[in-house]
Design a protein around this motif. Structure first.
Motif, PDB file in Angstrom:
ATOM      1  N   LEU A  66      35.535  48.575 -20.638  1.00  0.00           N
ATOM      2  CA  LEU A  66      34.901  48.417 -19.334  1.00  0.00           C
ATOM      3  C   LEU A  66      34.470  49.765 -18.772  1.00  0.00           C
ATOM      4  CD1 LEU A  66      34.233  46.645 -16.836  1.00  0.00           C
ATOM      5  CD2 LEU A  66      36.538  47.146 -16.028  1.00  0.00           C
ATOM      6  N   THR A  67      33.220  49.846 -18.344  1.00  0.00           N
ATOM      7  CA  THR A  67      32.724  50.952 -17.535  1.00  0.00           C
ATOM      8  C   THR A  67      31.973  50.343 -16.365  1.00  0.00           C
ATOM      9  OG1 THR A  67      30.641  51.154 -18.738  1.00  0.00           O
ATOM     10  CG2 THR A  67      32.458  52.532 -19.491  1.00  0.00           C
ATOM     11  N   ALA A  68      31.999  50.997 -15.239  1.00  0.00           N
ATOM     12  CA  ALA A  68      31.308  50.464 -14.062  1.00  0.00           C
ATOM     13  C   ALA A  68      30.835  51.608 -13.186  1.00  0.00           C
ATOM     14  CB  ALA A  68      32.251  49.566 -13.269  1.00  0.00           C
ATOM     15  N   ASN A  69      29.719  51.394 -12.534  1.00  0.00           N
ATOM     16  CA  ASN A  69      29.169  52.337 -11.566  1.00  0.00           C
ATOM     17  C   ASN A  69      28.723  51.543 -10.345  1.00  0.00           C
ATOM     18  OD1 ASN A  69      28.935  55.012 -13.041  1.00  0.00           O
ATOM     19  ND2 ASN A  69      27.979  53.620 -14.476  1.00  0.00           N
ATOM     20  N   THR A 112      28.463  57.674  -5.032  1.00  0.00           N
ATOM     21  CA  THR A 112      28.652  56.815  -6.204  1.00  0.00           C
ATOM     22  C   THR A 112      30.098  56.882  -6.678  1.00  0.00           C
ATOM     23  OG1 THR A 112      28.015  58.559  -7.758  1.00  0.00           O
ATOM     24  CG2 THR A 112      26.285  57.081  -7.016  1.00  0.00           C
ATOM     25  N   TYR A 113      30.550  55.786  -7.273  1.00  0.00           N
ATOM     26  CA  TYR A 113      31.857  55.712  -7.905  1.00  0.00           C
ATOM     27  C   TYR A 113      31.625  55.306  -9.349  1.00  0.00           C
ATOM     28  CZ  TYR A 113      36.562  54.257  -9.131  1.00  0.00           C
ATOM     29  OH  TYR A 113      37.772  54.126  -9.757  1.00  0.00           O
ATOM     30  N   GLN A 114      32.198  56.062 -10.272  1.00  0.00           N
ATOM     31  CA  GLN A 114      32.051  55.806 -11.698  1.00  0.00           C
ATOM     32  C   GLN A 114      33.429  55.531 -12.275  1.00  0.00           C
ATOM     33  OE1 GLN A 114      30.747  59.272 -13.825  1.00  0.00           O
ATOM     34  NE2 GLN A 114      30.802  58.252 -15.806  1.00  0.00           N
ATOM     35  N   TYR A 115      33.593  54.378 -12.933  1.00  0.00           N
ATOM     36  CA  TYR A 115      34.874  54.026 -13.556  1.00  0.00           C
ATOM     37  C   TYR A 115      34.702  53.958 -15.068  1.00  0.00           C
ATOM     38  CZ  TYR A 115      38.936  51.492 -15.133  1.00  0.00           C
ATOM     39  OH  TYR A 115      40.068  51.129 -15.808  1.00  0.00           O
ATOM     40  N   VAL A 116      35.642  54.554 -15.798  1.00  0.00           N
ATOM     41  CA  VAL A 116      35.700  54.476 -17.255  1.00  0.00           C
ATOM     42  C   VAL A 116      37.085  53.955 -17.606  1.00  0.00           C
ATOM     43  CG1 VAL A 116      35.617  55.785 -19.416  1.00  0.00           C
ATOM     44  CG2 VAL A 116      34.080  56.389 -17.534  1.00  0.00           C
ATOM     45  N   PHE A 156      47.025  55.829 -30.053  1.00  0.00           N
ATOM     46  CA  PHE A 156      47.335  55.777 -28.628  1.00  0.00           C
ATOM     47  C   PHE A 156      46.019  55.690 -27.866  1.00  0.00           C
ATOM     48  CE2 PHE A 156      46.690  60.162 -29.655  1.00  0.00           C
ATOM     49  CZ  PHE A 156      46.124  60.751 -28.545  1.00  0.00           C
ATOM     50  N   ASP A 157      46.115  55.362 -26.578  1.00  0.00           N
ATOM     51  CA  ASP A 157      44.938  55.219 -25.725  1.00  0.00           C
ATOM     52  C   ASP A 157      44.842  56.384 -24.740  1.00  0.00           C
ATOM     53  OD1 ASP A 157      44.211  52.837 -26.888  1.00  0.00           O
ATOM     54  OD2 ASP A 157      45.080  51.591 -25.324  1.00  0.00           O
ATOM     55  N   LEU A 158      43.610  56.714 -24.406  1.00  0.00           N
ATOM     56  CA  LEU A 158      43.349  57.636 -23.306  1.00  0.00           C
ATOM     57  C   LEU A 158      43.290  56.804 -22.035  1.00  0.00           C
ATOM     58  CD1 LEU A 158      40.493  59.693 -24.992  1.00  0.00           C
ATOM     59  CD2 LEU A 158      42.892  60.334 -24.789  1.00  0.00           C
ATOM     60  N   ASN A 159      43.847  57.301 -20.952  1.00  0.00           N
ATOM     61  CA  ASN A 159      43.883  56.561 -19.689  1.00  0.00           C
ATOM     62  C   ASN A 159      42.489  56.420 -19.091  1.00  0.00           C
ATOM     63  OD1 ASN A 159      46.684  56.271 -19.720  1.00  0.00           O
ATOM     64  ND2 ASN A 159      46.966  58.274 -18.791  1.00  0.00           N
ATOM     65  N   GLY A 160      42.285  55.334 -18.355  1.00  0.00           N
ATOM     66  CA  GLY A 160      41.048  55.141 -17.611  1.00  0.00           C
ATOM     67  C   GLY A 160      41.017  56.075 -16.403  1.00  0.00           C
ATOM     68  N   TYR A 161      39.828  56.244 -15.826  1.00  0.00           N
ATOM     69  CA  TYR A 161      39.697  57.119 -14.664  1.00  0.00           C
ATOM     70  C   TYR A 161      38.500  56.708 -13.817  1.00  0.00           C
ATOM     71  CZ  TYR A 161      36.114  59.460 -17.489  1.00  0.00           C
ATOM     72  OH  TYR A 161      35.015  59.732 -18.254  1.00  0.00           O
ATOM     73  N   GLY A 162      38.491  57.184 -12.581  1.00  0.00           N
ATOM     74  CA  GLY A 162      37.378  56.951 -11.675  1.00  0.00           C
ATOM     75  C   GLY A 162      36.954  58.253 -11.017  1.00  0.00           C
ATOM     76  N   LEU A 163      35.655  58.442 -10.864  1.00  0.00           N
ATOM     77  CA  LEU A 163      35.112  59.651 -10.254  1.00  0.00           C
ATOM     78  C   LEU A 163      34.241  59.281  -9.058  1.00  0.00           C
ATOM     79  CD1 LEU A 163      33.899  61.581 -13.435  1.00  0.00           C
ATOM     80  CD2 LEU A 163      36.079  61.813 -12.238  1.00  0.00           C
ATOM     81  N   VAL A 164      34.300  60.100  -8.028  1.00  0.00           N
ATOM     82  CA  VAL A 164      33.453  59.932  -6.849  1.00  0.00           C
ATOM     83  C   VAL A 164      32.467  61.102  -6.826  1.00  0.00           C
ATOM     84  CG1 VAL A 164      33.383  59.861  -4.326  1.00  0.00           C
ATOM     85  CG2 VAL A 164      35.250  58.728  -5.567  1.00  0.00           C
ATOM     86  N   ASN A 165      31.192  60.776  -6.679  1.00  0.00           N
ATOM     87  CA  ASN A 165      30.128  61.785  -6.622  1.00  0.00           C
ATOM     88  C   ASN A 165      29.362  61.603  -5.314  1.00  0.00           C
ATOM     89  OD1 ASN A 165      30.757  62.504  -9.366  1.00  0.00           O
ATOM     90  ND2 ASN A 165      29.580  60.719 -10.002  1.00  0.00           N
ATOM     91  N   VAL A 166      28.891  62.706  -4.731  1.00  0.00           N
ATOM     92  CA  VAL A 166      28.142  62.631  -3.478  1.00  0.00           C
ATOM     93  C   VAL A 166      26.943  63.580  -3.539  1.00  0.00           C
ATOM     94  CG1 VAL A 166      29.534  64.380  -2.300  1.00  0.00           C
ATOM     95  CG2 VAL A 166      28.365  62.649  -0.957  1.00  0.00           C
ATOM     96  N   ARG A 167      25.881  63.175  -2.855  1.00  0.00           N
ATOM     97  CA  ARG A 167      24.677  64.008  -2.767  1.00  0.00           C
ATOM     98  C   ARG A 167      24.094  63.830  -1.364  1.00  0.00           C
ATOM     99  NH1 ARG A 167      19.252  64.262  -6.545  1.00  0.00           N
ATOM    100  NH2 ARG A 167      17.829  64.553  -4.822  1.00  0.00           N
ATOM    101  N   LEU A 168      23.840  64.937  -0.680  1.00  0.00           N
ATOM    102  CA  LEU A 168      23.232  64.921   0.648  1.00  0.00           C
ATOM    103  C   LEU A 168      22.008  65.826   0.615  1.00  0.00           C
ATOM    104  CD1 LEU A 168      26.458  65.341   2.796  1.00  0.00           C
ATOM    105  CD2 LEU A 168      25.175  63.228   2.395  1.00  0.00           C
ATOM    106  N   GLY A 169      20.950  65.400   1.315  1.00  0.00           N
ATOM    107  CA  GLY A 169      19.740  66.216   1.249  1.00  0.00           C
ATOM    108  C   GLY A 169      18.733  65.937   2.346  1.00  0.00           C
TER     109      GLY A 169
END
Length: 145
Positions: free
Chosen positions: A44-47, A70-74, A85-98
């Motif tokens: 599962l990946t999601a944005n 934006t929120y990106q989940y892997v 073994f498995d690598l853990n999932g993670y989520g990232l938050v990105n922002v852009r202002l302009g």
């Protein structure tokens, strides 16, 4: 690495000279098995994101103010072909202002806004790699920025 002699169908070590050979891919050497997950490919990946654009005249500027969050989940994923073994999932938050006007835009952005430490890749050693015996600390995890 082992090679298979194309003429005789015999396996021999890679250092042997004078033989025409090709790599012999063997699941029992690499740990790969039919039905294993492909390494570093999450199920599962999601944005998801929010974006806005509003006139900048409210603050005395011409053009528009823009923003994007934006929120990106892997999801978790196998670290190697043996599915040791498995690598853990993670989520990232990105922002852009302009600000933008016609063909000109100026913006600032931050990727991984909250400095999330996530597992990029890992490898198994010792018992986890299919070599007999026990090993402490058998998994080595490498983190992203």
């Amino acid at each position: 690495m082992f090679f298979q002699n194309l003429r005789e169908g015999k396996a021999f070590p890679s250092g042997r000279a004078g033989r025409l050979g090709r790599p012999l891919l063997r699941g029992d050497l690499s740990g790969a098995r039919s039905g294993n997950d492909v390494p570093n490919v999450p199920a599962l990946t999601a944005n998801v994101g929010l974006q806005f654009q509003t006139p900048a005249d409210a603050i005395g500027l011409f053009g528009d103010l823009t923003g994007r969050l934006t929120y990106q989940y892997v999801g978790s994923r196998a670290a190697d072909v043996a599915n040791t073994f498995d690598l853990n999932g993670y989520g990232l938050v990105n922002v852009r202002l302009g600000w933008q006007h016609d063909d000109v835009s100026v913006y600032a952005f931050a990727n991984n806004l909250f400095d999330e430490r996530y597992e990029v890749w890992g490898h198994a050693v010792g018992a986890s790699a299919g070599i007999g015996g026990a090993a402490a600390g058998a998994h080595h995890i490498h983190h992203g920025p």
